[in-house]
Design an enzyme around this catalytic site. Structure first.
Site, mmCIF file in Angstrom:
data_model
loop_
_atom_site.group_PDB
_atom_site.id
_atom_site.type_symbol
_atom_site.label_atom_id
_atom_site.label_comp_id
_atom_site.label_asym_id
_atom_site.label_seq_id
_atom_site.Cartn_x
_atom_site.Cartn_y
_atom_site.Cartn_z
ATOM 1 N N HIS A 55 -16.218 20.036 11.317
ATOM 2 C CA HIS A 55 -16.158 20.984 10.080
ATOM 3 C C HIS A 55 -17.324 21.753 10.175
ATOM 4 O O HIS A 55 -18.440 21.517 10.979
ATOM 5 C CB HIS A 55 -16.243 20.356 8.731
ATOM 6 N N HIS A 57 -20.313 22.375 8.572
ATOM 7 C CA HIS A 57 -21.658 22.195 7.949
ATOM 8 C C HIS A 57 -22.672 22.162 9.368
ATOM 9 O O HIS A 57 -22.455 21.473 10.279
ATOM 10 C CB HIS A 57 -21.833 20.724 7.454
ATOM 11 N N ASP A 59 -25.256 20.469 9.774
ATOM 12 C CA ASP A 59 -25.675 19.304 10.552
ATOM 13 C C ASP A 59 -24.612 18.772 11.546
ATOM 14 O O ASP A 59 -24.788 17.602 11.969
ATOM 15 C CB ASP A 59 -26.336 18.338 9.673
ATOM 16 N N HIS A 60 -23.620 19.696 11.753
ATOM 17 C CA HIS A 60 -22.518 19.285 12.651
ATOM 18 C C HIS A 60 -22.232 20.487 13.655
ATOM 19 O O HIS A 60 -21.568 19.996 14.767
ATOM 20 C CB HIS A 60 -20.966 18.813 11.738
ATOM 21 N N HIS A 113 -13.597 17.004 2.145
ATOM 22 C CA HIS A 113 -15.407 17.146 2.062
ATOM 23 C C HIS A 113 -15.477 18.633 2.415
ATOM 24 O O HIS A 113 -16.581 19.233 1.770
ATOM 25 C CB HIS A 113 -15.673 16.514 3.292
ATOM 26 N N ASP A 132 -17.319 13.901 8.357
ATOM 27 C CA ASP A 132 -17.848 13.463 7.228
ATOM 28 C C ASP A 132 -16.553 12.844 5.980
ATOM 29 O O ASP A 132 -16.601 13.042 5.098
ATOM 30 C CB ASP A 132 -18.505 14.511 6.512
ATOM 31 N N HIS A 170 -22.667 9.812 9.894
ATOM 32 C CA HIS A 170 -23.940 9.447 9.387
ATOM 33 C C HIS A 170 -24.134 7.895 9.128
ATOM 34 O O HIS A 170 -23.093 7.306 9.125
ATOM 35 C CB HIS A 170 -23.756 9.953 7.954
HETATM 36 ZN ZN ZN Z 1 -20.473 17.508 5.976
#
Ligand code: ZN
Length: 240
Positions: A55, A57, A59-60, A113, A132, A170
């Protein structure tokens, strides 16, 4: 068999480095950053050939461009999030297959998400990369979707064998376990798992990947009987 390496980055992200030894193809799931990932591959003599995003985001996906610059790798990710991941070379959606060397993964749509979130399931290796969507004893926050969608995702994950390893993105396990015991105070397996996770984290050990079997026994979001209950406990966790 795939070789799968956990790379802890940022405060609690896990980037997964996946090596297919026949072809020597090497893939990264959700690189938050580039340097630790490039170093982990180089330390093993592996060259990154692919990035797979679950996805959009940051942090990905934050390492996408720098890893591509360094390696010339191909970046695959969710078609529905192409506008938010402009580095994608290949857009995929649920029902598609993607190959890492000679090994095939099925793409699942798991919206909730984020609206276009996908997962990658390696059936022959009994491994799924969920981004996530599911965490150990938890699920992702419902930023762009509904409890109904997340419930459907949990039901789809519940179709997998107990031995299937779940690679989430995570280290949220301890927080999730402490919340989960408030939802299911009578669940002995959950109480035992909380104790084990407390010990592991106190010793600085990672608790991911998890397995579908462990989640089936202890994850209140996977165990929720209907979407309304999942939504209720997700809201409680958000407020915790
Ligand atoms: Zn995420």
């Amino acid at each position: 068999m795939l070789e799968i390496v956990r790379i802890p980055v940022l405060s609690d992200n896990y980037v997964w480095l996946v090596h297919e030894p026949q072809s020597k193809a090497t893939m990264v799931v959700d690189p938050a950053v580039a340097d630790p990932v490039l170093e982990a591959a180089a330390a093993r003599g592996w060259t990154i050939t692919d990035i797979w995003n679950t996805h959009w985001h940051p942090d990905h996906t934050g390492g996408n461009a720098a890893i591509k610059d360094a390696t010339g790798c191909t970046i695959t990710g969710p078609a529905a999030e192409f506008a938010r991941i402009p580095t994608l070379d290949v857009q995929v959606t649920g029902g598609d297959t993607v190959k890492l060397g000679d090994v095939v993964a099925d793409v699942w749509d798991v919206p909730a998400h984020t609206a276009g979130h996908i997962a990658y399931h390696f059936a022959d290796d009994a491994a799924i990369f969920v981004g996530d969507t599911m965490f150990a004893m938890g699920c992702g926050r419902l930023f762009e979707g509904t409890a109904e969608q997340m419930f459907a995702n949990m039901q789809q994950l519940a179709t997998l064998d107990d031995a299937t390893r779940v690679y989430c993105a995570h280290e949220y396990t301890l927080s999730n376990a402490r919340f989960a015991v408030t939802v299911e105070p009578e669940n002995d397996a959950l109480a035992a798992r909380l104790a084990a996770v407390e010990s592991a984290r106190a010793a600085g050990e990672a608790t991911v990947p998890t397995t579908i079997g462990a989640e089936r026994a202890t994850n209140p979001f996977l165990r929720a009987p209907h979407a309304a209950e999942l939504g209720r406990i997700r809201a409680l966790k958000d407020a915790a």
